[in-house]
Design an enzyme around this catalytic site. Structure first.
Site, PDB file in Angstrom:
ATOM      1  N   HIS A  28      35.971  85.558  50.769  1.00  0.00           N
ATOM      2  CA  HIS A  28      34.795  85.326  51.027  1.00  0.00           C
ATOM      3  C   HIS A  28      33.652  86.430  51.005  1.00  0.00           C
ATOM      4  O   HIS A  28      33.389  87.314  50.993  1.00  0.00           O
ATOM      5  CB  HIS A  28      34.834  86.335  52.832  1.00  0.00           C
ATOM      6  CG  HIS A  28      34.300  85.407  53.549  1.00  0.00           C
ATOM      7  ND1 HIS A  28      34.524  85.802  55.113  1.00  0.00           N
ATOM      8  CD2 HIS A  28      32.887  85.237  53.759  1.00  0.00           C
ATOM      9  CE1 HIS A  28      33.681  84.899  55.981  1.00  0.00           C
ATOM     10  NE2 HIS A  28      32.618  85.119  54.862  1.00  0.00           N
ATOM     11  N   GLU A  60      42.284  84.998  57.957  1.00  0.00           N
ATOM     12  CA  GLU A  60      41.897  85.878  56.715  1.00  0.00           C
ATOM     13  C   GLU A  60      41.420  87.060  57.390  1.00  0.00           C
ATOM     14  O   GLU A  60      42.036  88.078  56.801  1.00  0.00           O
ATOM     15  CB  GLU A  60      40.346  84.982  55.763  1.00  0.00           C
ATOM     16  CG  GLU A  60      38.797  85.143  56.868  1.00  0.00           C
ATOM     17  CD  GLU A  60      38.397  84.914  56.413  1.00  0.00           C
ATOM     18  OE1 GLU A  60      37.685  83.738  56.265  1.00  0.00           O
ATOM     19  OE2 GLU A  60      36.866  85.617  56.248  1.00  0.00           O
ATOM     20  N   ARG A  86      33.450  78.890  56.702  1.00  0.00           N
ATOM     21  CA  ARG A  86      34.304  79.485  58.224  1.00  0.00           C
ATOM     22  C   ARG A  86      35.538  78.370  58.427  1.00  0.00           C
ATOM     23  O   ARG A  86      35.746  77.334  58.368  1.00  0.00           O
ATOM     24  CB  ARG A  86      33.965  79.445  59.676  1.00  0.00           C
ATOM     25  CG  ARG A  86      33.238  80.556  60.145  1.00  0.00           C
ATOM     26  CD  ARG A  86      33.784  82.057  60.114  1.00  0.00           C
ATOM     27  NE  ARG A  86      32.436  82.726  60.035  1.00  0.00           N
ATOM     28  CZ  ARG A  86      31.439  83.292  59.175  1.00  0.00           C
ATOM     29  NH1 ARG A  86      31.511  82.320  58.074  1.00  0.00           N
ATOM     30  NH2 ARG A  86      30.530  83.948  59.064  1.00  0.00           N
TER      31      ARG A  86
HETATM   32  P1  NAD Z   1      22.462  76.897  59.701  1.00  0.00           P
HETATM   33  O1  NAD Z   1      22.491  77.751  61.272  1.00  0.00           O
HETATM   34  O2  NAD Z   1      21.345  77.367  59.173  1.00  0.00           O
HETATM   35  O3  NAD Z   1      23.139  75.951  60.092  1.00  0.00           O
HETATM   36  C1  NAD Z   1      24.147  74.989  60.138  1.00  0.00           C
HETATM   37  C2  NAD Z   1      23.825  73.526  60.771  1.00  0.00           C
HETATM   38  O4  NAD Z   1      25.240  73.439  61.150  1.00  0.00           O
HETATM   39  C3  NAD Z   1      22.559  72.849  61.393  1.00  0.00           C
HETATM   40  O5  NAD Z   1      21.897  72.288  60.874  1.00  0.00           O
HETATM   41  C4  NAD Z   1      23.211  72.710  62.333  1.00  0.00           C
HETATM   42  O6  NAD Z   1      22.788  71.737  62.799  1.00  0.00           O
HETATM   43  C5  NAD Z   1      24.709  72.348  61.937  1.00  0.00           C
HETATM   44  N1  NAD Z   1      26.400  72.050  62.707  1.00  0.00           N
HETATM   45  C6  NAD Z   1      26.558  72.771  63.282  1.00  0.00           C
HETATM   46  N2  NAD Z   1      27.322  71.606  64.740  1.00  0.00           N
HETATM   47  C7  NAD Z   1      27.317  70.683  63.894  1.00  0.00           C
HETATM   48  C8  NAD Z   1      28.534  69.213  64.189  1.00  0.00           C
HETATM   49  N3  NAD Z   1      29.886  69.420  64.809  1.00  0.00           N
HETATM   50  N4  NAD Z   1      28.561  69.066  62.996  1.00  0.00           N
HETATM   51  C9  NAD Z   1      27.934  68.922  62.061  1.00  0.00           C
HETATM   52  N5  NAD Z   1      26.633  69.800  61.911  1.00  0.00           N
HETATM   53  C10 NAD Z   1      26.801  70.665  62.605  1.00  0.00           C
HETATM   54  O7  NAD Z   1      23.799  78.250  59.257  1.00  0.00           O
HETATM   55  P2  NAD Z   1      24.084  78.375  58.037  1.00  0.00           P
HETATM   56  O8  NAD Z   1      23.337  80.037  58.145  1.00  0.00           O
HETATM   57  O9  NAD Z   1      23.200  77.222  57.036  1.00  0.00           O
HETATM   58  O10 NAD Z   1      25.609  79.185  57.823  1.00  0.00           O
HETATM   59  C11 NAD Z   1      26.151  78.051  58.026  1.00  0.00           C
HETATM   60  C12 NAD Z   1      27.475  78.476  57.632  1.00  0.00           C
HETATM   61  O11 NAD Z   1      27.938  79.465  56.027  1.00  0.00           O
HETATM   62  C13 NAD Z   1      27.480  79.672  58.972  1.00  0.00           C
HETATM   63  O12 NAD Z   1      28.445  79.283  60.355  1.00  0.00           O
HETATM   64  C14 NAD Z   1      28.762  80.695  57.952  1.00  0.00           C
HETATM   65  O13 NAD Z   1      29.539  80.415  59.100  1.00  0.00           O
HETATM   66  C15 NAD Z   1      29.096  80.474  57.031  1.00  0.00           C
HETATM   67  N6  NAD Z   1      28.693  81.624  55.832  1.00  0.00           N
HETATM   68  C16 NAD Z   1      29.336  81.641  55.334  1.00  0.00           C
HETATM   69  C17 NAD Z   1      29.215  83.694  54.189  1.00  0.00           C
HETATM   70  C18 NAD Z   1      30.171  83.376  53.753  1.00  0.00           C
HETATM   71  O14 NAD Z   1      29.747  84.582  52.547  1.00  0.00           O
HETATM   72  N7  NAD Z   1      31.210  83.005  52.817  1.00  0.00           N
HETATM   73  C19 NAD Z   1      27.636  83.226  54.423  1.00  0.00           C
HETATM   74  C20 NAD Z   1      27.234  83.186  55.306  1.00  0.00           C
HETATM   75  C21 NAD Z   1      27.257  82.073  56.164  1.00  0.00           C
END
Ligand code: NAD
Length: 335
Positions: free
Chosen positions: A296, A264, A235
């Site tokens: 994105h 964005e 994000r």
């Molecule tokens: P997920 O929930 O499986 O993993 C997120 C991880 O971040 C978890 O392990 C959580 O414990 C950790 N976390 C939470 N707070 C934290 C902190 N303060 N410090 C360090 N780690 C922390 O999510 P995911 O499916 O792996 O997705 C990750 C991110 O990717 C989503 O939040 C979303 O914003 C982004 N995303 C982007 C796209 C894109 O097209 N660019 C697509 C899907 C997801």
């Protein structure tokens, strides 16, 4: 169920219509993004379907609820654009697609890192001009470098595994929950400050929360290793854009690949090729030779779109049938 689908693109229409053959919902595709001015379009729709840059803040949710909406179905994983507390107060359920092909995003992250590090984007532009000079295109091997992954959930774990086992990086990780499988394969969990001090590459995969907002700020950049390469496919607001620009100008940052950007919502997913972009920070970012930006698109694979469409419509079918909502978002996670 009658569903108002905001921010519709051709691929939404294609994949949601395909998945709906099984679910039989009444899909109304709307091109505008959801915000206060477009919320009236959802008048009388019990379900509203939104994506990452639609806005479901308190004012929008109040309006939707007053018009009869009882379900907001996110067709994405992140939910930082929804005021969960207000939704809970209004009795509006919120569901999302927590896991649709994390491989799509993880693979795109690696693609961005390789393209940036090996200057593929610059080489492509040169060759089209019949310029086959290699000056300025020296890259770095990934093998043997120290890479930091912040957030080792579904996507971050795949990136960490690929960098560690596939490319032979030494991977450092930071997360509030450790993944024992990653630790077993040699990934070292360290506090975020230590990760930033030691890593040559940092890839962001944590969600956007008050704790992670601007996790890469001026202080982090000052403490990071000189020449740090930053990749963000999570994000935009995880990075303080102005601090990033300052770090690039000071030559402290070696390269940046962004699939997401703090502001964005004003830019991405639209064709603005005939417009004047007013966001000077964004325009400045594009002028650096060591910055690579995509709009994105990390999620955009056929497999992911099929998964998103199927889970979104299944979430709505569960809601309609009064079944438990496996993918509802706990309001306790409210920002
Ligand atoms: P997920 O929930 O499986 O993993 C997120 C991880 O971040 C978890 O392990 C959580 O414990 C950790 N976390 C939470 N707070 C934290 C902190 N303060 N410090 C360090 N780690 C922390 O999510 P995911 O499916 O792996 O997705 C990750 C991110 O990717 C989503 O939040 C979303 O914003 C982004 N995303 C982007 C796209 C894109 O097209 N660019 C697509 C899907 C997801």
């Amino acid at each position: 169920m009658r569903i108002a689908i905001f921010g519709t693109k051709d691929y939404d229409r294609q994949f949601l219509s395909g998945a709906n053959v099984v679910h039989g919902h009444e899909l109304h595709f709307l091109e505008p993004r959801l915000d206060e001015s477009t919320a009236p379009l959802a008048q009388g729709f019990p379900a509203v379907c939104i994506f990452v840059n639609d806005r479901a803040d308190a004012a929008v949710l109040e309006r939707l609820a007053a018009q009869g909406t009882r379900l907001v179905a996110l067709r994405c994983a992140g939910y930082n654009n929804v005021d969960l507390r207000t939704a809970a107060r209004l009795g509006v359920a919120v569901v999302r697609v927590p896991a649709y092909s994390p491989h799509a995003v993880a693979e795109f992250t690696i693609a961005l890192l390789l393209a940036l590090d090996r200057k593929v984007h610059r080489a492509w532009a040169r060759v089209r001009e019949n310029n086959f000079s290699l000056d300025g295109l020296i890259g770095r091997n990934l093998h043997g470098r120290t890479a930091g992954v912040i957030g080792t959930g579904r996507i971050g774990a795949l990136v960490a595994r690929t960098l560690q086992l596939g490319f032979g990086c030494q991977v450092l990780a930071s997360d509030v929950v450790e993944d024992p499988e990653l630790a077993a394969m040699g990934v070292s969990y360290v506090p975020p400050a230590e990760l930033l001090e030691r890593a040559e590459i940092v890839s962001l995969h944590c969600p956007l929360t008050p704790q992670t907002r601007h996790i890469i700020d001026a202080d982090a950049i000052a403490k990071a290793r000189e020449g740090l390469v930053i990749v963000n496919t999570s994000r935009g607001a995880l990075i303080d854009t102005r601090a990033l620009i300052a770090g690039l100008k000071a030559r402290r940052i070696g390269g940046v690949a962004l699939d997401v950007y703090e502001q964005e919502a004003d830019l991405f997913f639209e064709d603005l090729s005939n417009e004047i972009i007013e966001d000077d920070d964004f325009q400045r970012l594009l002028t650096f030779p060591n910055v690579l930006v995509t709009g994105h698109q990390a999620f955009l694979t056929q497999e992911a779109l099929e998964g998103i469409a199927e889970t979104t419509l299944a979430n709505i079918s569960d809601f309609e049938a009064g079944r438990p909502l496996a993918n509802s978002i706990d309001p306790a996670l409210a920002r």
